[in-house]
Design an enzyme around this catalytic site. Sequence first.
Site, PDB file in Angstrom:
ATOM      1  N   ASP A  94       0.841  -1.195   0.000  1.00  0.00           N
ATOM      2  CA  ASP A  94       0.000   0.000   0.000  1.00  0.00           C
ATOM      3  C   ASP A  94       0.878   1.247   0.000  1.00  0.00           C
ATOM      4  OD1 ASP A  94      -2.099  -1.732   0.136  1.00  0.00           O
ATOM      5  OD2 ASP A  94      -2.910  -0.975   2.028  1.00  0.00           O
ATOM      6  N   HIS A 149      -6.521   2.840  -4.337  1.00  0.00           N
ATOM      7  CA  HIS A 149      -6.502   2.948  -2.872  1.00  0.00           C
ATOM      8  C   HIS A 149      -7.131   4.275  -2.420  1.00  0.00           C
ATOM      9  CE1 HIS A 149      -5.347   1.462   0.982  1.00  0.00           C
ATOM     10  NE2 HIS A 149      -4.283   2.233   1.172  1.00  0.00           N
ATOM     11  N   HIS A 166      -7.127   8.712   0.882  1.00  0.00           N
ATOM     12  CA  HIS A 166      -6.953   7.763   1.978  1.00  0.00           C
ATOM     13  C   HIS A 166      -7.835   8.091   3.200  1.00  0.00           C
ATOM     14  CE1 HIS A 166      -4.646   4.998   4.679  1.00  0.00           C
ATOM     15  NE2 HIS A 166      -4.342   4.387   3.521  1.00  0.00           N
ATOM     16  N   HIS A 172       3.817  -2.180   3.325  1.00  0.00           N
ATOM     17  CA  HIS A 172       3.719  -0.761   2.994  1.00  0.00           C
ATOM     18  C   HIS A 172       5.010  -0.231   2.386  1.00  0.00           C
ATOM     19  CE1 HIS A 172       0.179  -1.082   5.616  1.00  0.00           C
ATOM     20  NE2 HIS A 172      -0.239   0.027   5.054  1.00  0.00           N
TER      21      HIS A 172
END
Length: 297
Positions: free
Chosen positions: A105, A156, A160, A254
């Site tokens: 991510d 994504h 966020h 990540h």
Amino acid sequence: MKAWLRTHRPLVGGAAVLVLLGVAVLIFALLRPPPEPPVATPPSTSVTSTTTTPTGTSTPTTTTAATTTRTTTPAPPGVPFPESLRGQDVTRLPTDRKVVALTFDAGANAAGLPSILRTLADQHVRATFFLTGNFAQADPGHVQAILAAGHRVGNHTMTHPYLSRLPDNEIAGELTRAEQALMRTGADPRPLFRFPYGDRDARTIAAVNAQGYAAVRWTVDTLGWQGTAGGGNAQRVVDRTVEALQPGEIVLMHIGSHPEDGSTLDADALPGVITAVRARGYEFVTLGALLGDGQTG
């Protein structure tokens, strides 16, 4: 003769006036500049159509285009996701094969990206990267580097946020704006989506599906994002991945560094993760496996 002139003086005067007028006209004609040649007029763009009158007579009509209108071609439809994924936030690949999907991510910085891409290239592994629109806008080169290395990209959101706190129309806006930002870099994220913070419920999953995306969660979170400030280290990342190992495992990692200690534990642990997983007889695939096109590495 003089007597005749006195008698016909009006006639003689009129004749003289006519002669003078004739001379004036002749002089004007001789001094007038020649006419300029005609200027060619560029042809206009026109569309001719035929209009049928009530009597059945066809009458051609011409419409001249004053300006040229540029049409923006919409992006072609993305790969549709299988109906079996609707209403789900997928936690593992539906397979009995010994395969693992590494996912990364990106919503903050790209501190760990060079190391991650270098390790994946050295180990011949393909992965899936879930990117925010803000990440793509901040440096399109990062997205292009991911694509150039042969990895898959997912949506994504743009900023966020916690999607469960947003109405459906704002959820749609988050996905659409992120998609557009990614498309401008050459990446097509459709139809893979991951919820920020894993924050979802039945309503938000349905809203994501309505935008043409399948939601993909994870089997295990390595917790590398907690950094050394949170008591983490690279070995813990490896151990958590191995402890959850199973066919179809989806690993969450990540890209960015910890905001306080600056560590990039997932990037640091990645070589050990790949080695440990392969040592147990597993191979790696992208989340394209959910759509029937997962790359093996």
